[in-house]
Design a protein around this motif. Structure first.
Motif, PDB file in Angstrom:
ATOM      1  N   HIS A  54       0.797  -1.224   0.000  1.00 47.01           N
ATOM      2  CA  HIS A  54       0.000   0.000   0.000  1.00 47.01           C
ATOM      3  C   HIS A  54       0.835   1.283   0.000  1.00 47.01           C
ATOM      4  O   HIS A  54       0.315   2.359  -0.303  1.00 47.01           O
ATOM      5  CB  HIS A  54      -0.938   0.015   1.220  1.00 47.01           C
ATOM      6  N   GLU A  55       2.120   1.181   0.310  1.00 47.04           N
ATOM      7  CA  GLU A  55       2.937   2.392   0.390  1.00 47.04           C
ATOM      8  C   GLU A  55       4.018   2.436  -0.680  1.00 47.04           C
ATOM      9  O   GLU A  55       4.980   3.195  -0.577  1.00 47.04           O
ATOM     10  CB  GLU A  55       3.579   2.484   1.780  1.00 47.04           C
ATOM     11  N   ALA A  56       3.839   1.624  -1.711  1.00 47.07           N
ATOM     12  CA  ALA A  56       4.858   1.547  -2.757  1.00 47.07           C
ATOM     13  C   ALA A  56       5.089   2.887  -3.443  1.00 47.07           C
ATOM     14  O   ALA A  56       6.210   3.197  -3.859  1.00 47.07           O
ATOM     15  CB  ALA A  56       4.451   0.492  -3.789  1.00 47.07           C
ATOM     16  N   HIS A  57       4.061   3.715  -3.574  1.00 44.73           N
ATOM     17  CA  HIS A  57       4.187   4.971  -4.314  1.00 44.73           C
ATOM     18  C   HIS A  57       3.861   6.203  -3.468  1.00 44.73           C
ATOM     19  O   HIS A  57       3.565   7.268  -4.006  1.00 44.73           O
ATOM     20  CB  HIS A  57       3.275   4.942  -5.542  1.00 44.73           C
ATOM     21  N   THR A  58       3.921   6.050  -2.155  1.00 49.56           N
ATOM     22  CA  THR A  58       3.607   7.191  -1.307  1.00 49.56           C
ATOM     23  C   THR A  58       4.863   7.910  -0.854  1.00 49.56           C
ATOM     24  O   THR A  58       5.951   7.327  -0.806  1.00 49.56           O
ATOM     25  CB  THR A  58       2.820   6.745  -0.055  1.00 49.56           C
ATOM     26  N   MET A  59       4.718   9.209  -0.550  1.00 47.89           N
ATOM     27  CA  MET A  59       5.847   9.994  -0.036  1.00 47.89           C
ATOM     28  C   MET A  59       5.981   9.825   1.472  1.00 47.89           C
ATOM     29  O   MET A  59       6.955  10.288   2.064  1.00 47.89           O
ATOM     30  CB  MET A  59       5.639  11.475  -0.367  1.00 47.89           C
ATOM     31  N   PHE A  60       5.009   9.182   2.097  1.00 48.06           N
ATOM     32  CA  PHE A  60       5.005   9.080   3.565  1.00 48.06           C
ATOM     33  C   PHE A  60       4.861   7.616   3.996  1.00 48.06           C
ATOM     34  O   PHE A  60       3.790   7.195   4.425  1.00 48.06           O
ATOM     35  CB  PHE A  60       3.865   9.909   4.151  1.00 48.06           C
ATOM     36  N   PRO A  61       5.938   6.844   3.914  1.00 46.71           N
ATOM     37  CA  PRO A  61       5.877   5.411   4.249  1.00 46.71           C
ATOM     38  C   PRO A  61       6.121   5.138   5.734  1.00 46.71           C
ATOM     39  O   PRO A  61       6.851   4.221   6.096  1.00 46.71           O
ATOM     40  CB  PRO A  61       7.004   4.836   3.393  1.00 46.71           C
ATOM     41  N   PHE A  62       5.500   5.969   6.570  1.00 48.53           N
ATOM     42  CA  PHE A  62       5.798   5.854   8.008  1.00 48.53           C
ATOM     43  C   PHE A  62       5.280   4.562   8.632  1.00 48.53           C
ATOM     44  O   PHE A  62       5.883   4.028   9.562  1.00 48.53           O
ATOM     45  CB  PHE A  62       5.245   7.073   8.757  1.00 48.53           C
ATOM     46  N   TYR A  63       4.156   4.105   8.130  1.00 49.62           N
ATOM     47  CA  TYR A  63       3.616   2.859   8.666  1.00 49.62           C
ATOM     48  C   TYR A  63       4.615   1.724   8.458  1.00 49.62           C
ATOM     49  O   TYR A  63       4.933   0.968   9.385  1.00 49.62           O
ATOM     50  CB  TYR A  63       2.276   2.525   8.009  1.00 49.62           C
ATOM     51  N   GLY A  64       5.103   1.611   7.255  1.00 45.73           N
ATOM     52  CA  GLY A  64       6.068   0.563   6.953  1.00 45.73           C
ATOM     53  C   GLY A  64       7.337   0.696   7.771  1.00 45.73           C
ATOM     54  O   GLY A  64       7.899  -0.304   8.240  1.00 45.73           O
ATOM     55  N   GLN A  65       7.789   1.931   7.942  1.00 44.60           N
ATOM     56  CA  GLN A  65       8.998   2.158   8.728  1.00 44.60           C
ATOM     57  C   GLN A  65       8.791   1.723  10.181  1.00 44.60           C
ATOM     58  O   GLN A  65       9.667   1.111  10.797  1.00 44.60           O
ATOM     59  CB  GLN A  65       9.388   3.633   8.672  1.00 44.60           C
ATOM     60  N   ALA A  66       7.622   2.066  10.711  1.00 41.07           N
ATOM     61  CA  ALA A  66       7.330   1.700  12.101  1.00 41.07           C
ATOM     62  C   ALA A  66       7.301   0.189  12.269  1.00 41.07           C
ATOM     63  O   ALA A  66       7.862  -0.358  13.231  1.00 41.07           O
ATOM     64  CB  ALA A  66       5.992   2.306  12.530  1.00 41.07           C
ATOM     65  N   VAL A  67       6.656  -0.495  11.318  1.00 41.53           N
ATOM     66  CA  VAL A  67       6.573  -1.955  11.394  1.00 41.53           C
ATOM     67  C   VAL A  67       7.968  -2.571  11.325  1.00 41.53           C
ATOM     68  O   VAL A  67       8.293  -3.502  12.075  1.00 41.53           O
ATOM     69  CB  VAL A  67       5.686  -2.514  10.261  1.00 41.53           C
ATOM     70  N   GLN A  68       8.817  -2.041  10.439  1.00 40.20           N
ATOM     71  CA  GLN A  68      10.179  -2.572  10.305  1.00 40.20           C
ATOM     72  C   GLN A  68      10.989  -2.379  11.593  1.00 40.20           C
ATOM     73  O   GLN A  68      11.734  -3.273  12.010  1.00 40.20           O
ATOM     74  CB  GLN A  68      10.896  -1.890   9.142  1.00 40.20           C
ATOM     75  N   GLU A  69      10.850  -1.212  12.208  1.00 41.55           N
ATOM     76  CA  GLU A  69      11.595  -0.947  13.447  1.00 41.55           C
ATOM     77  C   GLU A  69      11.155  -1.895  14.569  1.00 41.55           C
ATOM     78  O   GLU A  69      11.978  -2.434  15.316  1.00 41.55           O
ATOM     79  CB  GLU A  69      11.386   0.504  13.873  1.00 41.55           C
ATOM     80  N   ILE A  70       9.839  -2.084  14.662  1.00 43.51           N
ATOM     81  CA  ILE A  70       9.319  -2.986  15.693  1.00 43.51           C
ATOM     82  C   ILE A  70       9.716  -4.427  15.393  1.00 43.51           C
ATOM     83  O   ILE A  70      10.119  -5.180  16.286  1.00 43.51           O
ATOM     84  CB  ILE A  70       7.786  -2.862  15.795  1.00 43.51           C
ATOM     85  N   ALA A  71       9.645  -4.805  14.116  1.00 46.03           N
ATOM     86  CA  ALA A  71       9.958  -6.175  13.726  1.00 46.03           C
ATOM     87  C   ALA A  71      11.414  -6.522  14.012  1.00 46.03           C
ATOM     88  O   ALA A  71      11.730  -7.658  14.379  1.00 46.03           O
ATOM     89  CB  ALA A  71       9.654  -6.379  12.240  1.00 46.03           C
ATOM     90  N   SER A  72      12.295  -5.546  13.854  1.00 42.08           N
ATOM     91  CA  SER A  72      13.708  -5.801  14.124  1.00 42.08           C
ATOM     92  C   SER A  72      13.919  -6.203  15.584  1.00 42.08           C
ATOM     93  O   SER A  72      14.637  -7.170  15.886  1.00 42.08           O
ATOM     94  CB  SER A  72      14.535  -4.550  13.800  1.00 42.08           C
ATOM     95  N   GLY A  73      13.272  -5.476  16.488  1.00 44.24           N
ATOM     96  CA  GLY A  73      13.372  -5.818  17.907  1.00 44.24           C
ATOM     97  C   GLY A  73      12.683  -7.133  18.225  1.00 44.24           C
ATOM     98  O   GLY A  73      13.178  -7.922  19.032  1.00 44.24           O
ATOM     99  N   ALA A  74      11.554  -7.390  17.565  1.00 44.55           N
ATOM    100  CA  ALA A  74      10.815  -8.626  17.803  1.00 44.55           C
ATOM    101  C   ALA A  74      11.615  -9.841  17.352  1.00 44.55           C
ATOM    102  O   ALA A  74      11.618 -10.888  18.013  1.00 44.55           O
ATOM    103  CB  ALA A  74       9.470  -8.589  17.075  1.00 44.55           C
ATOM    104  N   MET A  75      12.332  -9.701  16.229  1.00 42.07           N
ATOM    105  CA  MET A  75      13.131 -10.814  15.730  1.00 42.07           C
ATOM    106  C   MET A  75      14.265 -11.133  16.697  1.00 42.07           C
ATOM    107  O   MET A  75      14.540 -12.298  16.980  1.00 42.07           O
ATOM    108  CB  MET A  75      13.708 -10.476  14.352  1.00 42.07           C
ATOM    109  N   ALA A  76      14.900 -10.083  17.221  1.00 44.08           N
ATOM    110  CA  ALA A  76      15.990 -10.294  18.178  1.00 44.08           C
ATOM    111  C   ALA A  76      15.466 -10.950  19.453  1.00 44.08           C
ATOM    112  O   ALA A  76      16.115 -11.840  20.018  1.00 44.08           O
ATOM    113  CB  ALA A  76      16.659  -8.962  18.509  1.00 44.08           C
ATOM    114  N   TYR A  77      14.279 -10.529  19.891  1.00 42.84           N
ATOM    115  CA  TYR A  77      13.705 -11.109  21.105  1.00 42.84           C
ATOM    116  C   TYR A  77      13.323 -12.567  20.881  1.00 42.84           C
ATOM    117  O   TYR A  77      13.555 -13.414  21.745  1.00 42.84           O
ATOM    118  CB  TYR A  77      12.478 -10.308  21.544  1.00 42.84           C
TER     119      TYR A  77
END
Length: 231
Positions: A54-77
């Motif tokens: 859904h954010e492939a062509h948007t200037m504001f991909p904040f949702y995706g960025q937030a998910v990636q940041e959270i996922a990084s910590g979740a993977m480590a945990y």
């Protein structure tokens, strides 16, 4: 907590019984936490896929960025909890098999020092050795046993043993990829602790082995109880 009732006056030494109970509680707690962490990681991965779509062509991909940041910590945990679960589960299997075997063979109780050593994370070779003990043959046959129960038990233990064998091969592969001096052979890998040879940037060495190992660790105390009661 899934742990059989034992008569405190039975053939188990107090130190054996207390160690078995404590390891059982430890690996069950880690198991449930790992299942929760794995579910969180799977959910975040799905969220990341939706964000990419859904954010492939948007200037504001904040949702995706937030998910990636959270996922990084979740993977480590998730990796941290899995390795904690491995340490206690593998120890529970090794200690449990040692106690089961000595009860089946009517040998003297294990010393406190021996029990303490067996409560530590075993090497992959030590775990493989415990899984090679013919547990199915040591258990008394049930009066109304399920068809081929003994063969089924032997097969299940053999599958987990083969999984540990594969983990040793994987540890060698990782060392070669990392250009590490050790371990270079399967024999050297047998002397390794899995928790020290499972780098966060590689596929989990415990993958496919940890879940069936849980089941064996959980059933061993019940096997000990069966031998004691001959049921």
């Amino acid at each position: 907590m899934r742990f059989p009732r034992f008569d405190e006056r039975g053939p188990l030494a107090t130190v054996e019984l207390e160690a078995l109970r404590s390891l059982n509680a430890a690996f069950l707690a880690a198991r449930y936490e790992w299942l929760s962490a794995s579910a969180l990681w799977d959910r975040l991965q799905s969220g990341g896929d939706v964000a990419e779509l859904h954010e492939a062509h948007t200037m504001f991909p904040f949702y995706g960025q937030a998910v990636q940041e959270i996922a990084s910590g979740a993977m480590a945990y998730e990796r941290h909890v899995a390795l904690t679960a491995w340490r206690y589960t593998a120890a529970a299997v090794v200690l449990g098999v040692a106690v089961l075997r000595r009860v089946a063979e009517a040998k003297p109780p294990l010393s406190a020092a021996t029990v303490g050593e067996l409560c530590q994370e075993p090497t992959l070779g030590q775990l493989h050795g415990a899984l090679s003990v013919p547990v199915a043959d040591l258990l008394p046959e049930r009066e109304h046993s399920i068809l081929n129960e003994r063969e089924d038990t032997a097969r299940r233990w053999a599958r987990v043993r083969d999984g540990v064998d594969g983990a040793m091969e994987f540890v060698v592969e990782i060392a070669a990829d990392e250009e590490a001096a050790h371990p270079r052979t399967k024999g050297e890998a047998a002397g390794c602790l899995l928790t020290e040879h499972c780098p966060p940037h590689t596929d989990p060495v415990y993958q496919g082995v940890l879940e069936p190992l849980f089941r064996l660790a959980e059933e061993v105390p019940f096997g000990i109880s069966r031998i004691i009661t001959k049921g």
